[in-house]
Write a protein that holds these residues in place. Structure first.
Motif, PDB file in Angstrom:
ATOM      1  N   GLN A  86      27.618  70.094  78.359  1.00  0.00           N
ATOM      2  CA  GLN A  86      26.692  68.983  78.283  1.00  0.00           C
ATOM      3  C   GLN A  86      25.960  69.039  76.954  1.00  0.00           C
ATOM      4  O   GLN A  86      25.257  69.981  76.652  1.00  0.00           O
ATOM      5  CB  GLN A  86      25.691  69.052  79.441  1.00  0.00           C
ATOM      6  CG  GLN A  86      24.849  67.800  79.619  1.00  0.00           C
ATOM      7  CD  GLN A  86      24.020  67.871  80.879  1.00  0.00           C
ATOM      8  OE1 GLN A  86      24.078  68.840  81.613  1.00  0.00           O
ATOM      9  NE2 GLN A  86      23.231  66.836  81.124  1.00  0.00           N
ATOM     10  N   GLY A  87      26.148  68.037  76.126  1.00  0.00           N
ATOM     11  CA  GLY A  87      25.573  68.018  74.798  1.00  0.00           C
ATOM     12  C   GLY A  87      26.598  67.690  73.735  1.00  0.00           C
ATOM     13  O   GLY A  87      26.245  67.322  72.619  1.00  0.00           O
ATOM     14  N   GLY A  88      27.883  67.810  74.060  1.00  0.00           N
ATOM     15  CA  GLY A  88      28.924  67.457  73.114  1.00  0.00           C
ATOM     16  C   GLY A  88      29.063  65.954  72.969  1.00  0.00           C
ATOM     17  O   GLY A  88      28.703  65.180  73.865  1.00  0.00           O
ATOM     18  N   VAL A  89      29.608  65.512  71.845  1.00  0.00           N
ATOM     19  CA  VAL A  89      29.756  64.077  71.584  1.00  0.00           C
ATOM     20  C   VAL A  89      30.801  63.455  72.489  1.00  0.00           C
ATOM     21  O   VAL A  89      30.666  62.315  72.948  1.00  0.00           O
ATOM     22  CB  VAL A  89      30.101  63.851  70.102  1.00  0.00           C
ATOM     23  CG1 VAL A  89      30.287  62.366  69.808  1.00  0.00           C
ATOM     24  CG2 VAL A  89      29.010  64.425  69.199  1.00  0.00           C
ATOM     25  N   VAL A  90      31.876  64.192  72.780  1.00  0.00           N
ATOM     26  CA  VAL A  90      32.958  63.649  73.585  1.00  0.00           C
ATOM     27  C   VAL A  90      32.712  63.828  75.081  1.00  0.00           C
ATOM     28  O   VAL A  90      33.398  63.202  75.910  1.00  0.00           O
ATOM     29  CB  VAL A  90      34.293  64.308  73.179  1.00  0.00           C
ATOM     30  CG1 VAL A  90      34.393  65.718  73.730  1.00  0.00           C
ATOM     31  CG2 VAL A  90      35.489  63.466  73.586  1.00  0.00           C
ATOM     32  N   SER A  91      31.746  64.662  75.459  1.00  0.00           N
ATOM     33  CA  SER A  91      31.506  64.950  76.876  1.00  0.00           C
ATOM     34  C   SER A  91      31.125  63.716  77.700  1.00  0.00           C
ATOM     35  O   SER A  91      31.606  63.566  78.823  1.00  0.00           O
ATOM     36  CB  SER A  91      30.430  66.022  77.022  1.00  0.00           C
ATOM     37  OG  SER A  91      30.836  67.224  76.404  1.00  0.00           O
ATOM     38  N   PRO A  92      30.246  62.817  77.200  1.00  0.00           N
ATOM     39  CA  PRO A  92      29.855  61.664  78.026  1.00  0.00           C
ATOM     40  C   PRO A  92      31.018  60.781  78.455  1.00  0.00           C
ATOM     41  O   PRO A  92      31.114  60.395  79.623  1.00  0.00           O
ATOM     42  CB  PRO A  92      28.869  60.906  77.132  1.00  0.00           C
ATOM     43  CG  PRO A  92      28.301  61.948  76.232  1.00  0.00           C
ATOM     44  CD  PRO A  92      29.422  62.899  75.973  1.00  0.00           C
ATOM     45  N   ILE A  93      31.923  60.445  77.536  1.00  0.00           N
ATOM     46  CA  ILE A  93      33.012  59.542  77.912  1.00  0.00           C
ATOM     47  C   ILE A  93      34.009  60.253  78.819  1.00  0.00           C
ATOM     48  O   ILE A  93      34.607  59.631  79.711  1.00  0.00           O
ATOM     49  CB  ILE A  93      33.707  58.980  76.645  1.00  0.00           C
ATOM     50  CG1 ILE A  93      34.602  57.807  77.035  1.00  0.00           C
ATOM     51  CG2 ILE A  93      34.488  60.043  75.915  1.00  0.00           C
ATOM     52  CD1 ILE A  93      35.097  57.001  75.846  1.00  0.00           C
ATOM     53  N   LEU A  94      34.185  61.573  78.661  1.00  0.00           N
ATOM     54  CA  LEU A  94      35.079  62.313  79.558  1.00  0.00           C
ATOM     55  C   LEU A  94      34.489  62.402  80.961  1.00  0.00           C
ATOM     56  O   LEU A  94      35.205  62.276  81.952  1.00  0.00           O
ATOM     57  CB  LEU A  94      35.336  63.712  79.004  1.00  0.00           C
ATOM     58  CG  LEU A  94      36.123  63.792  77.691  1.00  0.00           C
ATOM     59  CD1 LEU A  94      36.335  65.243  77.286  1.00  0.00           C
ATOM     60  CD2 LEU A  94      37.458  63.065  77.793  1.00  0.00           C
TER      61      LEU A  94
END
Length: 473
Positions: A256-264
């Motif tokens: 939680q905090g990565g740029v790609v994490s929200p869309i995944l």
């Protein structure tokens, strides 16, 4: 079109229901409109438009060739849209140091990403307070700056595709949608239907238990580009570095905090929850129902109690199938029906930091109002008081600037119509704490309120304001 797409019967079956959602093409228009934070380059905008159009027109197709969009200009736009003042990752590299030789760094990053030689460094894990309890902390993963740029570039490829698939009930981490839109949608539905039985479901450590194998299968439905899949796989298996420099790698979790994490995470819950609810659950219910989701926080409202109980019984099994678990202690069913014959108002429930409750308008109409939840208000007051204690000896002008920044941040989120009382309560608590710790700067008598009021005339604090008022044009 055959250059971009590949037919898939399985993809058509799994996504056909989502394509029937109302407003699918409105989402595409919003993605391509001036209201979005779109790339400044006209060439990149045209490429995103092309991807979005193909995804909308062919919901049963999957993209097999996306990496040719990844160019030097695409990475440069991703760099512009990457936050520059964020915390540093494991390599301690800052945005300013990366910018000194920007063109060479981006060229090297592009070559490594496409050739398969890119090494995804582990994310640096920190813990931030989650509630008022000291032991209750939320793990946050901080990628390196170069990793953030590459993740942003991949997100710019995936967003035009999945904005066509995601349903109207999904609000978290999507362009043009916010937590306030989700709160407003819940209010409108409850007012129109006179309430119902609310299922407040809490997922236990969603970002830490998300299964990589299932995520790869769900990604395979729409995206089969080898470069994109390889990069996402590397980010999932990169691991996390703790404060003691120990690196741990697991087959579950998405930092939680990565740029790609929200869309995944949105992709995961889109198939696990959203599509399943609208295609499998809702048609079998006897009464009306409503789902709203913001990231991993969601509510289900049912008109009938037996429907709510049925969902509450089956939903843990559904999530367990995909490696997720329900927090039984925090999950509850609330009777939020409005019955004029009842002498007491129905119970309240919390969602996205707000407490929903029935109230009366000035004209006597029944309304669902929102106020700051007790734990969020208490947490905010505690944080400001702790800051005042630690910084009581700094210059007053600097204290006032920081407190105003904290006040504006609180008002910008919680400043909605009907919540002025809670905002004013927070403002008065900040004033009390500031006066208290200013008085402790020396051993003299406590600063009087008269002297403090004179001080705030010279160094005024921001008073409560409604950042999201329904009465604004």
């Amino acid at each position: 079109m055959s250059e971009y797409l590949h037919s898939s019967k399985e993809a058509g079956k799994l996504t056909r229901g989502s394509q029937r959602s109302k407003g699918r093409y409105q989402l595409m228009d919003l993605l391509l409109g001036d209201e979005m934070d779109i790339p400044r380059s006209n060439t990149l905008l045209t490429e995103q438009q092309k991807i979005a159009k193909l995804a909308a027109e062919a919901p049963g197709m999957c993209f097999t060739s996306l990496n040719h969009h990844l160019s030097f200009e695409w990475l440069k736009e991703a760099y512009k849209r990457t936050r520059k003042d964020g915390a540093v990752g494991t390599d301690k590299q800052t945005a300013s140091s990366y910018e000194k030789d920007l063109d060479a760094n981006l060229t090297s990053l592009l070559n490594r990403a496409k050739s398969g030689n890119y090494f995804a460094p582990p994310v640096r894990r920190i813990y931030i307070p989650k509630g008022n309890k000291r032991d209750d902390k939320r793990p946050i993963g901080i990628p390196t700056f170069e990793d953030k740029v590459l993740q942003r570039a991949v997100v710019m490829l995936l967003e035009p595709i999945y904005e066509q698939d995601f349903l109207e009930c999904s609000y978290g981490f999507r362009r043009g949608r916010s937590a306030h839109d989700a709160v407003s949608a819940v209010q409108k539905y409850l007012i129109q239907t006179k309430g119902g039985w609310v299922l407040d479901v809490d997922l236990r450590k969603f970002f830490d238990t998300l299964k990589h194998s299932y995520l790869r299968d769900l990604l395979q439905i729409r995206v089969r580009d080898g470069v994109v899949k390889r990069l996402i796989g590397k980010w999932l298996s990169a691991g996390v570095m703790e404060a003691n420099n120990n690196i741990s790698r697991q087959d579950v979790g998405c930092p939680q905090g990565g740029v790609v994490s929200p869309i995944l995470s949105n992709l995961y819950l889109h198939h696990v929850l959203d599509v399943w609810f609208h295609e499998m659950v809702k048609p079998r219910l006897k009464g009306d129902s409503f789902l709203i989701r913001f990231a991993d926080d969601f509510l289900i409202v049912c008109k009938r109690k037996d429907d709510a109980k049925s969902i509450l019984n089956v939903i843990p099994k559904r999530f367990a199938k995909y490696g997720l678990a329900i927090n039984q202690e925090k999950t509850k069913m609330v009777d939020f029906r409005l019955n004029p014959s009842r002498s007491d108002y129905p119970k309240s429930f919390d969602f996205l930091g707000f407490t929903f409750h029935w109230d009366k308008s000035r004209k006597g109409r029944d309304l669902v109002r929102c106020k700051t939840s007790k734990d969020r208000l208490s947490r905010s007051i505690t944080q400001t008081a702790e800051w005042c204690r630690r910084n009581r000896h700094t210059p007053i002008s600097a204290q006032r600037a920081k407190l105003n920044s904290m006040l504006r941040g609180h008002y910008n989120y919680f400043g909605i119509t009907g919540n002025y009382y809670s905002l004013n309560k927070f403002f008065r608590a900040v004033c009390r704490n500031w006066r208290k710790f200013l008085s402790s700067r020396c051993q003299r008598k406590t600063m009087s309120w008269n002297k403090f009021n004179k001080l705030t005339k010279v160094y005024p604090l921001v008073r409560p304001f409604m950042a999201h008022s329904v009465y604004k044009a």
